[in-house]
Write a protein that holds these residues in place. Structure first.
Motif, short mmCIF file in Angstrom:
data_model
loop_
_atom_site.label_atom_id
_atom_site.label_comp_id
_atom_site.label_asym_id
_atom_site.label_seq_id
_atom_site.Cartn_x
_atom_site.Cartn_y
_atom_site.Cartn_z
N CYS A 15 0.84 -1.19 0.00
CA CYS A 15 0.00 0.00 0.00
C CYS A 15 0.88 1.25 0.00
O CYS A 15 1.84 1.35 0.76
N THR A 36 -8.64 2.97 4.35
CA THR A 36 -9.18 1.76 3.72
C THR A 36 -8.80 0.51 4.50
O THR A 36 -9.65 -0.34 4.77
N HIS A 37 -7.54 0.40 4.88
CA HIS A 37 -7.11 -0.78 5.63
C HIS A 37 -7.69 -0.78 7.04
O HIS A 37 -8.00 -1.84 7.59
N ARG A 39 -10.69 0.42 7.94
CA ARG A 39 -12.08 -0.03 7.80
C ARG A 39 -12.15 -1.53 7.52
O ARG A 39 -13.00 -2.24 8.07
N ARG A 40 -11.26 -2.02 6.69
CA ARG A 40 -11.25 -3.46 6.36
C ARG A 40 -10.95 -4.29 7.59
O ARG A 40 -11.62 -5.29 7.86
N ASN A 41 -9.97 -3.90 8.38
CA ASN A 41 -9.60 -4.66 9.58
C ASN A 41 -10.69 -4.63 10.64
O ASN A 41 -10.94 -5.63 11.30
N ALA A 43 -13.92 -4.25 9.99
CA ALA A 43 -15.01 -5.08 9.46
C ALA A 43 -14.72 -6.56 9.66
O ALA A 43 -15.62 -7.34 10.01
N ILE A 44 -13.49 -6.98 9.45
CA ILE A 44 -13.12 -8.39 9.66
C ILE A 44 -13.29 -8.75 11.13
O ILE A 44 -13.84 -9.81 11.47
#
Length: 68
Positions: A15, A36-37, A39-41, A43-44
């Motif tokens: 990234c 972005t990362h 939010r992704r983490n 959400a996981i």
């Protein structure tokens, strides 16, 4: 955004976006990550918690049906 993160790049592999937040992982503290990362983490993390709850509820219901 913390002042020490303003000039850093996201530390997730590959990234190149600027880091906007810091996160703590199992063995790493204050890892600079982009939005972005982050939010992704998040959400996981919450997806795993919901999945575990659903599986446990299903097992409880199955055990109830077997007993009754």
């Amino acid at each position: 955004m913390s002042p020490d993160v303003a000039d850093d790049r996201c530390q997730m592999s590959g990234c190149t976006r600027p880091a906007e937040h810091t996160m703590t992982f199992k063995r790493h503290e204050d890892v600079a990550v982009c939005e972005t990362h982050r939010r992704r983490n998040v959400a996981i993390k919450y997806g795993v918690l919901v999945a575990i709850s659903v599986v446990l509820a299903g097992l409880g219901l199955a055990a109830y049906w077997l007993v009754v």
